[in-house]
Enzyme design. Structure first.
Site, PDB file in Angstrom:
ATOM      1  N   LYS A   1       0.952  -1.371   0.243  1.00  0.00           N
ATOM      2  CA  LYS A   1       0.246  -0.410  -0.316  1.00  0.00           C
ATOM      3  C   LYS A   1       0.981   1.425   0.719  1.00  0.00           C
ATOM      4  CE  LYS A   1      -1.703  -1.358   3.791  1.00  0.00           C
ATOM      5  NZ  LYS A   1      -2.826  -1.535   4.600  1.00  0.00           N
TER       6      LYS A   1
ATOM      7  N   THR B   1      -7.888   9.735   7.026  1.00  0.00           N
ATOM      8  CA  THR B   1      -8.393   9.009   6.714  1.00  0.00           C
ATOM      9  C   THR B   1      -8.194   7.559   7.306  1.00  0.00           C
ATOM     10  OG1 THR B   1      -5.702   9.344   6.843  1.00  0.00           O
ATOM     11  CG2 THR B   1      -6.630   9.785   4.514  1.00  0.00           C
TER      12      THR B   1
END
Length: 277
Positions: A168, A201
């Site tokens: 990621k 986030t």
């Protein structure tokens, strides 16, 4: 389990519900946290974690599973042992390991012995591992600062564990932020979506791995599950919640937020981040 509601079990269950699969859980630790950070973590006893896993599997069954925060060596070893036993009986398929070792800001969350047990006992039992930049550095020994570095790390992780990997890029900088790398031994893919400009986030890693598991439970193949999960997280980020004084969570149920935005019922409401298309 995140008492702030932005990550952990709460994020997992919201994601499962969105994907129309029934989510169950084995709680491994409880955190006192909010949008500003974590102030306390209490680990469950390993035998209590085992009891939760057994209770779910013996009655309900598992079509796909994911792991998240496994706080210490004892919990990791117990979970790995249960996974091995269940896989031998074909009672646990499609395991996604989110190797929660380091936060996306670079703070190590578990000690060295726990990392060794995670790498030796649990990750090899997975179908997919989803490390962030810093976790990939621990798994490979590389310093990852570039796209080529991410690609090399993916290839090393596949070689060492013989499982698919999704590195990621949320913790990367500049143009690499949000770019993920997939490698399954045959196909190396650079996965991109439009970058969402938001500070909110919190819970993206939990949400991503849960969405992958949910798609696997519905019969999608591994790569398609990853693609669909990445698109889901990106859209949820567009509707992230501007709550608290720090990083708010993503908008897991964004169709409801889209409807509210369209109707004007949350217009100018500071609790919601307006979508940035």
């Amino acid at each position: 389990m995140s008492l702030g509601g932005g990550a952990g079990i709460q994020a997992d269950l919201r994601t499962f519900a969105f994907h129309c699969v029934h989510g169950t859980s084995a709680i491994t630790c409880i955190t006192a946290q909010n949008t500003l950070g974590v102030t306390r973590v209490d680990a469950m006893a390993p035998d209590a974690v085992v009891a939760q896993i057994q209770a779910v599997v013996e009655d309900i069954g598992v079509d796909a599973a994911k792991t998240g925060m496994l706080l210490n060596q004892g919990i990791i070893a117990a979970v790995a042992e249960q996974v091995g036993l269940l896989q031998a009986k074909n009672q646990m398929r499609n395991l996604v390991v989110d190797p929660v070792m380091v936060s996306r800001t670079g703070v190590q969350l578990i000690d060295g012995d726990a990392v060794k047990t995670l790498c030796h006992d649990l990750i090899p039992k997975a179908a997919l591992v989803t490390p962030n930049r810093y976790e990939a550095q621990i798994l490979t020994g590389l310093e990852i600062n570039s796209l080529d570095g991410m690609k090399s790390a993916a290839e090393i992780i596949y070689r060492d564990f013989n499982i698919a990997v999704l590195i990621k890029g949320g913790g990367m900088e500049g143009d690499l932020r949000g770019i993920d790398i997939w490698f399954d031994g045959e196909k190396l893919e650079i996965l991109t979506t439009k970058l969402v400009d938001t500070k909110n986030t919190h819970g993206t890693g939990c949400t991503l791995s849960s969405a992958i598991a949910a798609n696997l439970a519905q019969g999608e193949n591994l790569f398609t599950s990853v693609q669909k999960a990445k698109n889901y997280v990106t859209t949820a980020l567009k509707y992230s919640l501007n709550i608290g004084a720090g990083q708010g969570p993503v908008g897991h149920f964004y169709p409801l937020l889209e409807e509210a935005v369209g109707s004007g019922s949350i217009k100018n409401n500071p609790q919601f981040s307006m979508p940035n298309f």
